[in-house]
Design a protein around this motif. Structure first.
Motif, mmCIF file in Angstrom:
data_model
loop_
_atom_site.group_PDB
_atom_site.id
_atom_site.type_symbol
_atom_site.label_atom_id
_atom_site.label_comp_id
_atom_site.label_asym_id
_atom_site.label_seq_id
_atom_site.Cartn_x
_atom_site.Cartn_y
_atom_site.Cartn_z
ATOM 1 N N UNK A 53 0.805 -1.039 0.096
ATOM 2 C CA UNK A 53 -0.009 0.120 0.032
ATOM 3 C C UNK A 53 0.726 1.227 0.002
ATOM 4 N N UNK A 54 2.060 1.159 0.600
ATOM 5 C CA UNK A 54 2.897 2.204 0.539
ATOM 6 C C UNK A 54 3.487 2.943 -0.651
ATOM 7 N N UNK A 55 3.051 2.158 -1.842
ATOM 8 C CA UNK A 55 3.573 2.649 -3.227
ATOM 9 C C UNK A 55 2.757 3.887 -3.463
ATOM 10 N N UNK A 56 1.548 3.859 -2.915
ATOM 11 C CA UNK A 56 0.768 5.225 -3.484
ATOM 12 C C UNK A 56 1.194 6.336 -2.605
ATOM 13 N N UNK A 57 2.202 6.537 -1.687
ATOM 14 C CA UNK A 57 2.686 7.558 -1.248
ATOM 15 C C UNK A 57 3.863 8.280 -2.339
ATOM 16 N N UNK A 58 4.191 7.438 -3.011
ATOM 17 C CA UNK A 58 5.439 7.939 -4.132
ATOM 18 C C UNK A 58 5.107 9.211 -4.849
ATOM 19 N N UNK A 59 5.879 10.238 -4.764
ATOM 20 C CA UNK A 59 5.491 11.488 -5.421
ATOM 21 C C UNK A 59 4.957 11.345 -6.687
ATOM 22 N N UNK A 60 5.748 10.501 -7.444
ATOM 23 C CA UNK A 60 5.263 10.265 -9.040
ATOM 24 C C UNK A 60 4.146 9.377 -9.151
ATOM 25 N N UNK A 61 3.662 8.890 -8.294
ATOM 26 C CA UNK A 61 2.362 8.027 -8.157
ATOM 27 C C UNK A 61 1.290 9.087 -8.051
ATOM 28 N N UNK A 62 1.637 9.928 -6.963
ATOM 29 C CA UNK A 62 0.798 10.972 -6.754
ATOM 30 C C UNK A 62 0.558 11.822 -7.970
ATOM 31 N N UNK A 63 1.613 12.278 -8.613
ATOM 32 C CA UNK A 63 1.575 13.050 -9.878
ATOM 33 C C UNK A 63 0.670 12.484 -10.820
ATOM 34 N N UNK A 64 0.639 11.251 -10.922
ATOM 35 C CA UNK A 64 -0.192 10.431 -12.020
ATOM 36 C C UNK A 64 -1.426 10.812 -11.932
ATOM 37 N N UNK A 65 -2.026 11.166 -10.554
ATOM 38 C CA UNK A 65 -3.461 11.309 -10.316
ATOM 39 C C UNK A 65 -3.976 12.338 -11.301
ATOM 40 N N UNK A 68 8.956 5.778 -13.328
ATOM 41 C CA UNK A 68 8.995 5.334 -11.845
ATOM 42 C C UNK A 68 9.521 3.636 -12.221
ATOM 43 N N UNK A 69 10.210 2.861 -11.330
ATOM 44 C CA UNK A 69 10.638 1.659 -11.413
ATOM 45 C C UNK A 69 9.424 0.667 -11.603
ATOM 46 N N UNK A 70 9.850 -0.445 -12.187
ATOM 47 C CA UNK A 70 8.788 -1.478 -12.534
ATOM 48 C C UNK A 70 7.734 -1.781 -11.213
ATOM 49 N N UNK A 75 1.224 3.355 -10.293
ATOM 50 C CA UNK A 75 0.937 4.543 -11.320
ATOM 51 C C UNK A 75 0.074 4.517 -12.201
ATOM 52 N N UNK A 76 -0.398 3.073 -12.685
ATOM 53 C CA UNK A 76 -1.523 2.798 -13.296
ATOM 54 C C UNK A 76 -2.856 3.105 -12.614
ATOM 55 N N UNK A 77 -2.817 2.403 -11.523
ATOM 56 C CA UNK A 77 -4.257 2.853 -10.811
ATOM 57 C C UNK A 77 -4.495 4.299 -10.335
ATOM 58 N N UNK A 78 -3.353 5.147 -10.059
ATOM 59 C CA UNK A 78 -3.318 6.476 -9.728
ATOM 60 C C UNK A 78 -3.952 7.313 -11.169
#
Length: 459
Positions: free
Chosen positions: A15-27, A149-151, A157-160
């Motif tokens: 679940x912590x992957x959703x705190x990654x800045x680039x994951x948030x940017x994808x939103x 982002x890494x694999x 990234x896709x979910x965001x």
């Protein structure tokens, strides 16, 4: 035990992957990508019909949306051609994002201040410009998502991205219609143009990804260049264009073939069939609800609002499960879920207009669809080489939608000859080949095992 822990991280870490800045940017980039879709699609046709434009004209103008299926034609340009002033300032991906977003802003404002009853040709021109700008933005954002982002972050990234995309669809659909009903269509489209500022601001905030191109890819491009340069011809404009064409067009396809060989044909077939059952039945969903006896209000509340929430839940769950179990296992699982959940609509056809039946069908279908989209985007991302990200991903996404869209054109004729019950049975049956192909690819081309060239960032 240590190896198992490494391969399957804890749920907290997943679940912590959703705190990654680039994951948030994808939103926010997802929001920017989703906003124009209905504004040149469903909302656009509603506007035209509301103002009395003929059905024939509306039908022809629906071709505006085909830009997204044809984007492979100019994806190599977005992938490899630098833009004057913008690319040195922002980088390769962000420069194309910004250019597309500016064109979207201008074209939506053009639509807002043009009356279709008096200047239909101008409205059509603005819509075409918006369609191509939207497809171009998609090319750049897809490439950025894969490279940024890494694999292990690709599922999140896709979910965001899907979350932002779906929220934008709600804004451009229900939001624009409410604004048009309460105020005017000009206000509705002007507001949507203003919301494009979300994407523009995000483009300035995010950082351009550093792309690593492996030596094998560099060697392939050198070999292509040598073939082009073999005649000893002096350097000139036409020769430079041929060399660019070789790198931008030949390179991506040669790279894909070199990495996957004949397995690549299985991969492309699987890409074309994975979403086919969902796309096939999706066209007839709303007519089915109406024929069954549900009211428009019930359909709006359950199929639209509740369905959106379930899709977002499925997308978020898909991102977590990819991080927890890996891409390929989840790809097989979602390939199985897609046709299975279609069967709930066959059950609903027998049940009749019962709200609990509609809720169950929408919940099961939209959760599985959200999971499938998040997992599939992560899978397609894993297949690309970051030297050719935009071109290869545009190819995959075009193949993903075209077969289903083509077959969906015949669904109305099919329903007229068979019952709704058997229609949804047939939509489930056409999804079976994708299950077997997913299992086959688990043995032949498991992206969790294949080292993808070009993935990763410069240190």
């Amino acid at each position: 035990m240590e190896e198992k822990s490494r391969k399957n991280p804890s749920w907290a870490k997943a679940f912590s992957v959703y705190r990654h800045p680039r994951v948030l940017g994808m939103l926010f980039l997802g929001f920017s990508a989703g906003l124009p879709l209905l504004l040149v699609g469903g909302t656009f046709t509603a506007w035209l019909r509301d103002l009395g434009v003929s059905l024939a004209a509306i039908g022809f103008l629906s071709w505006v949306g085909m830009a997204h299926s044809l984007k492979i034609l100019w994806a190599p340009v977005v992938d490899r051609m630098p833009l004057p002033f913008l690319t040195p300032l922002l980088g390769r991906r962000r420069s194309w994002m910004l250019l597309a977003q500016i064109f979207l802003l201008v074209s939506l404002l053009g639509m807002a201040f043009t009356d279709p009853r008096e200047h239909l040709a101008w409205v059509a021109l603005w819509a075409v410009l918006a369609g191509f700008a939207s497809a171009t933005q998609d090319i750049a954002i897809d490439a950025y998502r894969i490279e940024a982002a890494e694999k292990e972050f690709q599922g999140a990234m896709a979910a965001s991205y899907v979350l932002g995309y779906r929220v934008a669809l709600l804004a451009a659909g229900a939001g624009a219609l409410h604004l048009a009903a309460g105020l005017s269509w000009s206000v509705a489209y002007g507001t949507m143009a203003f919301l494009m500022g979300v994407g523009i601001l995000t483009t300035f905030i995010i950082q351009e990804p550093d792309v690593f191109v492996d030596e094998k890819t560099r060697r392939l491009e050198r070999e292509v260049a040598v073939l082009e340069n073999g005649n000893g011809e002096k350097k000139n404009f036409f020769k430079d264009m041929r060399l660019w064409f070789a790198g931008a067009i030949i390179g991506p396809f040669a790279d894909f073939w070199q990495r996957f060989r004949f397995t690549g044909l299985v991969i492309l077939l699987f890409i074309g069939l994975f979403r086919i059952s969902d796309i096939f039945m999706g066209v007839m969903a709303n007519p089915f609800y109406l024929d069954l006896g549900f009211t428009k209000t019930q359909i709006g509340n359950v199929a639209a609002a509740f369905g959106l929430a379930m899709t977002l839940t499925g997308a978020a769950l898909g991102g977590v499960l990819v991080a927890r179990f890996g891409i390929m296992r989840m790809l097989i699982a979602t390939a199985v879920l897609a046709p299975l959940t279609n069967l709930t609509f066959s059950w609903l056809a027998l049940l009749g207009p019962e709200m609990y039946g509609l809720v169950v069908a929408i919940m099961s279908d939209n959760i599985s669809a959200g999971m499938a989209v998040a997992v599939f985007i992560a899978y397609l991302s894993s297949l690309t080489n970051t030297a050719y990200t935009a071109t290869q991903y545009a190819l995959f996404s075009s193949i993903m939608t075209l077969p289903g869209q083509f077959l969906a054109g015949f669904t109305g004729v099919l329903v007229e000859h068979i019952s709704w019950f058997w229609f949804f049975i047939s939509s489930a049956l056409i999804g079976i080949p994708a299950i077997f192909l997913a299992i086959l690819l688990a043995r032949l081309a498991n992206p969790d095992r294949i080292k993808q060239p070009g993935h990763g960032r410069k240190s």
